[in-house]
Structures are given as structure tokens and as C-alpha cells.
Design an enzyme around this catalytic site. Sequence first.
Site, short mmCIF file in Angstrom:
data_model
loop_
_atom_site.label_atom_id
_atom_site.label_comp_id
_atom_site.label_asym_id
_atom_site.label_seq_id
_atom_site.Cartn_x
_atom_site.Cartn_y
_atom_site.Cartn_z
N ASP A 315 0.85 -1.18 0.00
CA ASP A 315 0.00 0.00 0.00
C ASP A 315 0.89 1.23 0.00
O ASP A 315 1.90 1.25 0.70
CB ASP A 315 -0.88 0.00 1.25
N ASP A 352 -8.90 23.40 10.21
CA ASP A 352 -8.73 22.07 9.59
C ASP A 352 -7.76 21.25 10.45
O ASP A 352 -6.56 21.50 10.47
CB ASP A 352 -8.18 22.27 8.18
N PHE A 385 -15.66 20.95 5.98
CA PHE A 385 -15.73 20.19 4.73
C PHE A 385 -17.01 19.36 4.72
O PHE A 385 -17.31 18.67 5.68
CB PHE A 385 -14.50 19.27 4.66
N THR A 389 -20.39 20.24 -0.66
CA THR A 389 -19.60 21.35 -1.20
C THR A 389 -18.20 20.92 -1.58
O THR A 389 -17.61 21.45 -2.52
CB THR A 389 -19.49 22.50 -0.19
N ARG A 390 -17.63 19.97 -0.83
CA ARG A 390 -16.29 19.45 -1.02
C ARG A 390 -15.23 20.55 -0.90
O ARG A 390 -14.16 20.45 -1.48
CB ARG A 390 -16.15 18.74 -2.37
N ASP A 526 -5.27 -4.29 6.00
CA ASP A 526 -5.86 -4.16 7.32
C ASP A 526 -7.37 -4.03 7.27
O ASP A 526 -8.06 -4.42 8.18
CB ASP A 526 -5.24 -3.00 8.09
#
Lengths: 690, 590
Positions: A315, A352, A385, A389-390, A526
Amino acid sequence: MTTLPKARPLFDPPIVLRAIRESFLKLDPRRQLRNPVMFTVFVGSVLTTVLGFLAIGQDQGESPAFVFAVSIWLWFTVLFANFAEAMAEGRGKAQADSLRSTRRDVQAKKLAEPRYGAPHQIVSAATLRKNDVLLVEAGEVIPSDGEVVEGVASVDESAITGESAPVIRESGGDRSSVTGGTRVLSDWLVIRVTANPGETFLDRMIGLVEGAKRQKTPNEIALNILLAAMTIIFLIVCSTLLPYSQYSVTAAGQGSVITITVLAALLVCLIPTTIGGLLSAIGIAGMDRMIQANVIAMSGRAVEAAGDVDVLLLDKTGTITMGNRQAVELVPAPGVEMSALADAAQLASLADETPEGRSVVVLAKEKYGLRGRNVQDLHPTFIPFTAQTRVSGVNLDGRKIRKGATESVARFVGENGGMMPPEVCSSVEQIAKQGGTPLVVADGPRALGVIYLKDIVKGGIKERFAELRRMGITTVMITGDNPLTATAIAAEAGVDDFLAEATPEAKLKMIREYQAGGRLVAMTGDGTNDSPALAQADVAVAMNSGTQAAKEAGNMVDLDSNPTKLIEIVEIGKQLLMTRGALTTFSLANDVAKYFAIIPAAFATTYPVLDRLNVMGLATPSSAILSAVIFNALIIVFLVPLALRGVPYRAVGAARLLRDNLVIYGLGGLIVPFIGIKAIDVLLVACGLA
Amino acid sequence: MTANSLIQLSLYLAVLLALAKPLGVFIARVLEGPASGGGPRIGLLERGIYQLAGITPDREMSWREYAGAVMALNLLGILAVYAILRLQGTLPLNPQGLAGAPPDLAFNTAISFASNTNWQSYGGETTLSYLSQMLALTVQNFLSAATGIGVLAALVRGIVRKTSTTLGNFWVDAVRITLYVLLPLSILLAVLLVSQGVIQNFRAYETVQLVEPLTDADGQPVTTQTLAMGPVASQLAIKQLGTNGGGFFNVNSAHPFENPTPLSNFLELLAILLIPAALCHTFGVMVKDARQGWALLAAMVVIFVPLAIATIVAEQQGVPQVAAMGVDAAPSAAQAGGNMEGKEVRFGIVNSALWATATTAASNGSVNSMHDSFTPLGGLIPMWLMQLGEVIFGGVGSGLYGMLMFAIVAVFIAGLMVGRTPEYLGKKIEAFEMKMASIVILIPPLLVLIGTALAVAGPGLTYVAGEETKGNLNNPGAHGFSEVLYAFSSAGNNNGSAFAGLTANEPFYNIALGLAMFAARYWLIIPVLAIAGSLARKKYSPPSAGTLPTHQPLFVVMLVSTVLLVGALTFVPALALGPIAEHLQMIAPK
């Protein structure tokens, strides 16, 4: 191999003492029968003991002292092999004991209904069955393996993983599984039991390390066949020597016929006792090394397969790159001051809490000299967020500052009557091409510029991949990123291939394709959505932090939840096979010297000229035979550390590896016994035993 | 080594290796069939045979069917030979009126020729009619060679094919090999040999006047000699090419009618190793990696050349006891020197010693000199070459499939040492392959050692002829032991070479050696085909940097070591009581 934190000293006194006791218990013929090579030695020991007693009081023939001396050393050969196995098992048992100490009989609060607050009754953990629902509160030990159905809590898993930092367990998602024997530190959890008593992870682990359910692995079986074939050949070689010797004595008219004692000694020296005696120790030690690396392999077969892996699926996030992207650069739109962009970017990110968001604040502060300020004075309204609207950001002083993905911000700008300048769009493209993630910052109708978020490739990972390439292993990066980003990161990290925009189906398909091409695939995972791919992969390492489904689909569990562990696992698998190969070669090469010791001695009376073959100049026929037998027994003990530690693996390509090992174990195996047998002979003479 | 020996050895190897490559490529085309493009198209004759025999050439066989077909053809062959030999007195083409063979001899000879061993308990010219030689023995010479190459082809297909259940069609393989490889080569060689003076006729034996009359043991003058006749060339060619080795005459290629000139000797010597060497290239072509074939050929050459040189040196040095009597044994323009007992003057030391090594390296077994008369070391090497399992060139087909079994074992150990589950040419070597390869490697030594043990324990030392009891061994002591060990080494590895000096045409040896030959051939063919079947079913794993390369010198060393180590560890004790003791006695100061 890296040094492992939990490594025990090789000859830990309590383990040694227990192993010595076990060596005698293992003399049980039923246990000996499992190993054809050592069973042959066992029969030889019994036979020579009987011959020793028969020789007492006989005037002619061999001296009882000689027969008993051979017999004793044959018994030692068996005991030493037992000791090697017991040592390997002992290390596992010591580990199991410390695990078992965590499995005290705990009380469980069994809930009547699967919800918090339902009435519960106190029962013993031993009575729990699959699908019972329990409540575990702060300070309590989780009684059994389970799936969190309700609640969030921090859990101390140090008993299983040795990792002292607590981990979060919560319902839903990929962190919902809990392991019996671990302790809830805060809050509470409602858990649905997923294992019956005796089948829990802890039980399986104890069983594995103790070797209780150890089965021979495919490669071990194949090697055993070869060793059995060699044993049969030598059995025939030795037993036909009796009529040959009888004929020769008659034909030459002198000497005496070779004795059964000498034939038994010759047989034991010739059959591959070194590898035969150490074979099971090597296998157990391989599992043990996995455990030392904090990996629980569900079977020896999985450890062996690890050595054969051709393709590693890794990954991207957490393995190849640091977990999170970081802001590394700000690119302003035309006519926008850098300070204005930095200011807006910081404001938009203040609320944020994601690592990316924080890295923007840090970048603005460190690179563009913006100090932190008390935003609360400006009475901001933080816009979180949302999936609709993103974008996220802040409203203050009538400004509407937003940041987000290009399309989303473009929509926001459009809604506010503005337009994206083409320069911004080209910056966005530029960043994406370099493998970065662009975030556009806008203030109302104005696009201010772009934040360059970058995946940080872990230090040293490129060298690791180069090493894997030399081992013949292809590395494939799995990522959800778009192909453009993936290409850039793949190039930076030096992986051989990548799978972009990976979905569970795409992963599964990729594994199947590699397997159809005859390759062995290893992967880590996982999440529950990894389970199909884990089940399909040949070597599947589930993270201990992962879901129960993932753990069940994998054939190994990494207690450290460290995805780079795969590389170590492959090395351990290779070591296991190499140790077997090296000791087999050594064992067979040893036989040459033993012939030079025993053949002249055995036929000295019939054909005295054969003494020309006594190149080692051994003192007497009996000291020659005894020296060979003693060497054969002692070499097992000397090689126990090698069997337990394994032959070191270096990533230098197969041809070089073979050459080096052939020189060490092939040529070494040819030469060492000449020196060893001679030394023992000298010692026997010096002690007046010859 | 004299300059003469070096030149002869080098010339032989150069011509052999030069011819092996094109022939090997051609055989691969024959085996791959017309579908491969390069090989001979199905001709009228081939199609006719298929129609006559009801063979569907496109029908592929599983390993079990293939093994069944092999066994059917061979068992039928054994029965046919047995019947012809027993009934030859009543059958035509018997100008000497020779009687039918006794049952034990017929049994031994039938298995001997069907199994490509060609051990001869009988003297050809005094026992067998022309019909028996041609219809019984020569036919088996072709079929046993075709069987060996067929089994090899099946094994190679098993290696090459991926997840397949079939290995080709044995009938097609046998027909194509015989028609396009064995027959043309045999016709060519037979014609060349006839040009050198090898006879080919159906006449009754001729009586000629002796140039130098003799007196026999009773003092009576002997003035005439009977010269045996027969269709020699036609049998001789395939005897050499097919690693059969059963001579038309009792003394085999030492007989002037069977090997008259140095040139005929060179051609026959070349024919011994030609197809076995070529098959290494066939292998390379079929696995689509010529280097793999070269590696196997290199391993064979690396073992063969030093052993050939050692034999030449041992024979050239001669015997110290003879030198002590004042005999000049130095090589010169006038004489070959060395130990010339049992050797033909027209061949000398080098061609006799080289033949002895070639004929035992390959499982040919024809002789042009008497190995019993070699020096102890000169006799040890041919014996050991057989004991190595007939894999140094070995029999046509069987040598290479035997070598591939050793390669599997070598790959297994070497593969472990590089930390991977072993694989050979992309096929994983697992428990089943190890089991079968172990059987193949195990059986010949068991037959040799147990057979010898049985013989020297008593039954093989004396026999009853009429009223009296006679000894089987010509020599007492260690040399006598060598004679018995040599006989079982030859039968237990399907060589057929005889040390001579052992009276083997009596029930014990006829039956014991017959059984050994049968087991050595068919108990090996079946596990080899089982491996072929198992490998064919497997997936192909493409090589990576972690895969052991099997075309490099290192692997050749590993393979050579495996073959030599197994051979040495198994036979050193027995050899110590035979040739080694004899050699040490010979050189010991009195």
C-alpha cells in the site's frame, strides 16, 4: 536481518535445562519414528548396546569397551538431535508461557441484548461462545476475541504486541476488532464474541509457538524424502558390506569379517544425521524468528512460502510514503501577492485539524513568515468540509475564504461570479504531474493560488526496493491516487509497477493475474475490503490493528502493524530454506572424510594395503572408527546455533548466493571433518583411550 | 599421456561435438512433429504404418497411457525374443543348425535386448541363428533405442508444457524416431562399415586353411579354422548407434569381421556417444533455451574427459610386475606399450581405453578389448562409470532422462541454498518429484549392491555343470570380487558390458541379472514418466533474479558434484574391496 527487540540469548539457561530434560523424554520410540534418519540412529544405538552386553565375557571378537564406546556415542547422537529440537521448542515454550500468563480466567459481563445499558450477568470467560455480547469497561481485561459493536475506547494491547502505546478501538470501520487478553484503558466497549474458547487468537498463538500443532511443511516433506532415500542407500551399502567382507576374508585368506558394531558406526556416520537431527529444529526456529519479529504465522507453510515470494503488493500510504501529505509550496495566481495567498491559505486551514490542514498552517508560518494570530478576535465562522460542497474554509470580515480540490473550488468561484484564471489551472496540472495534490485557495470570486500537497516518500525506501529487486522480487505500489500522481510517486520511490485508482476488485484481479503468470504474491492489508485480496494472496500479512475479517483472511498477523515488515518476513522465509539446504550439503560432504577414516580401519585385517587410504594417519582402527562417530555426534551440537539463528541471507542474486554457500558448506563440509576427526583421534590417543 | 593419445582423444571429441549439434536439432524437429515446421513431413511410409497399426497420430496420451504403451511394446518384445530364441532350431535362416536356447538363457537375452542392456550370456556365433540375430535382437536394438528417446521426449514435454495433462503419443514418437533418425543413420553407418570390410551375408560358416598350423593341447596338429559368417554390418550399426552393444560375435567389436580397421573403429566409437550427446541439444531446442542443453552436455563432458584420460594413463603405465620381468612396455613407433593384455594390436592402448570409457559412459556395452585384462584402475573407471547410473551420456534417451533426475536433485539442494522452493526450468520441484527422482536414483545402486551381495554370499561362486561343480570366477581374491561387481553394475544400469572372466551363462546369473536388467529399465521408466506427468500439470514460474540459473558453470559444477558424490558414496566401500585393494596390492613394494 535487523536485531529484534525481543531476542533472547541463544543459550538461555532455563531453556537449556529444560531442553536437556526434554532430550531424554524424546527417546520415546514413537517420537523417534517421525524422523527416519534419527530413527535409524536410534535402532543402531539399541543394537550396539545389546552387542556390548553380549561381548562381555567373550574371549574372542571385539572388546566390550569398544562396543560400549561406540554405543554411547550413538546414543549421544540421538540425544544431541533431541536437544536441538528441544532447544528450538523451548524458546517457543518460554514465549508461550509469557503469553499464557495474560490469559487469566477473567469475569465477563454478558449482555442480554447487543446494546449499551442492557442488563448483564457476570459469567466466566471460559463459558463464552461465539456471538455472545459483552460489555467491557475501563480497567477491565477483554475476555475473548471480538468485534466492537458499540462504543469507542483506548485499549492497551501490550500483552500481545509488546507495544506500550494504547490504541483506539471503535465500532464500524477498520479498527473494530479486539483481542482477548488486552485491557480497556478508558471508556467502554460493547463486543460481540468471535471465537469459541480455545480458538481465540491468544490460544492459537500459544499453540503455534509451542509447536503443538506443528505439521511438516511441503518443502520439509520433500527434503525428508531425499534424506530417507539417502538413508536407504547407506543402509544397503552397509548391510551388503557384511557378505562382501566375508567373501574377501575367504578370498584373501586373512583377517576377520567386519563386525556389526563397525557397520552400525559406519551407517550412522554416513546417513545424513546432521541435517536429519537439525531439520525440525530449523523449522521451529523459523517460526520462532517470525515471532521474534512480532509476526504470528498461522502455519509453517506460510513461512516457507514467504521465501518464494516474487511479487510484493505494498500500500502506498504508510508503507511507501509517510501516512499524510504535506504542504510544500504555494503557487499564487497572477496578480496575487505571495503574502496574500499565504494569509488566505492559513486562514482557510486554521480549523482544519487534518494533518494536511495543519501542514498548511505550518508552511505559511515557516516559509512565508506568517505568525499565528488570535483568529477568535475576528469572529470567524468556520465552514467545515462537507460531502456536498467538497470545500472547507472560513467566513470573516465578509470574506469567504475556501480551499479544496480544483473542480470544487472552481464551482465555488463560479457561484460567486468569478472565473478560474488559466494560469491557476496550469499550476494545478503541473503539480498533479509531479505527483502532488493541488488544493486551490479562493476568496469569494477570486482564485488566489494553489497549495502544493506532496506525498513524502519514506527515507531509505528506495534502497530497500533496490535490494528487493536484487532478491528477484517485483514491488507493486497500490494506491487510490490517479495514474498521474501514482506514476510520479512510483518513480520517486523506485517501485517496479503500480496500481492506481485501486479498488478491492482491481487488487484481487491483479493478484490473480500475477498468480496465473506463475508468480507468488505477498501483500499486507488491514481493512475488511482487503480481505478478498488477502485470501487470494499466497502470503497475506494482516495488520493486528486491522479488522477481524482481514486477520482471518491473512495467513500471518503482524503485531506491530508495520507494513514494511513484509520485507523482513521474506528474508526469514528465505533463511529457513537456506539453512536446510546448507546443512544438507554440509551433511553429505562430510561423508567423504568419514569413508577415509572408517574404510581402512574396517578392512585393515583383510587388506592391510588399504591403510594407504588412511590419509589422516589415525592411530588405530578402533580410534579411527570412534573418532568418526564422535565427530558425527558433536557436529550436531556445534551446529545448533546455526540451526536456530539461520544462515544469514544477503540480497546478492541467486548465483552468487549459491557460490558462497557452496564454498562455505560444500567445500567446508568436505574439509572440516578431516580436521575434526584427526583432532579427536589425537585427543583419544593423548588420553590413552585409543 | 603421449602426444598420440592427446591427438586421438581431441580428434574424437571434436568430431563428436561437431556432429552432435546438428543431429540434436534435427531430432528435436522429428520429436516436435511436422507442426513445428522444420521436421520431416509425415511420409507415405509413416502414414502407412499408422493406418496398418490403427494409430491415431493426433491423439495425445496422459503419462499413464504413455507408460502403458511403453510397457506394452516392451513386454511384447520380450515375449517375441523369448519365443524366437526357444524355437530357433525349427525356424529358417539357420545354416549351422543351431538348437533352441535353454529357458534361462532365452529369458536373460530377451530382457537384455528389450531393456537396451544387451548383456550377452551367450556367444553369438555358437548360439544364435541368423534369424534370431536379425528378427529378435536387431529389431529390439531399434525398439529399445526408440523407447529410450520416446520416454525422454515425454519428460521434456512435461517440462515444457504448462498446465497440461498429456505428453504426446508414444506410438508416434517410436515410429518417427525409428523412421527418421535410427534407420537412416544405421543404413549410412552400415554402408561405411561394409566399405571397411565388415561382412554382411547369409552364408554358412567357412573353413579355411591356417597359414601357420598349430598343435592343440593333446599334441594334435591343427590346420584349419572355422570362420563365422552372417549379416553383421546391419546389426552392428544400430548396436553402436542405439547404445545397445550386443555384438554379433562373442568377442564383439574386437572381432576382425565386426571391426576390421582403425577407421571402422573410429566410426563405431563415434557412434557410441553420437546420439546421447546430440540429445542434449535436442533438449536445449525443445525447452527453447539452447544453453540448458549445453549445460547438461558440459556436465557429461567434464566427467567423461578426465576419466577417459585416467583410463588411458592407467593402461599406458602398464603393470609393475611385468616391467619387473624386464619386458619393455614403453610406447614407441613399433609398439603401443603399456598393458596390452586383452587388447587388439590394431587398436592399441588409446583406442582400447577410450572405447572402454565411452562404452561404459554411454550404456553401450560393446567392447573392442577385454576389460577383465585391464589394470585395476583401468578396470575401475569403466565399472564406476556404469555405477554412476549411466548418466554420463548414458543410453539413448535413458542417459539424459537419468541425468535430468540428478538435475532435479541438484536443483533441489541448490535451490534451497538460495532460499527458494527449488524450481527447474520454471517448474517447481516438490515432494512428488523428489519421491520419484529418489526412486530413479535409488534403484540401480540397490540392484548392484544387493545382487553382488547375493552372488558372493555363495550362489554366484560355483555352479553345477553336468556332474561336476565349477567355479564361476576366473580369478580369486579382489579381482574375482570385481568380476561379480562389474556384472551386476552392468546389468543394474542397463549397460551390458561384460568384464569377462565370469562364467555367467548358468541359471543363477541368467535369472539374477535378467531380473536386475528388467528392474533397472522399467522401474525407472515409470517414475520418470510420472514426473513428466506431474511437471506437465504445473504452472510455469518465470525466472527472476532470485531464481537459480541452471545454464551457468556454477550449476554444472553442482550437477557434476551431485552425480560424483552419490556415485562415490554409494560404491566406495565395494570398490575398496575390489579394484582399489587390487591396485594397492599391485603397487605395494614386495
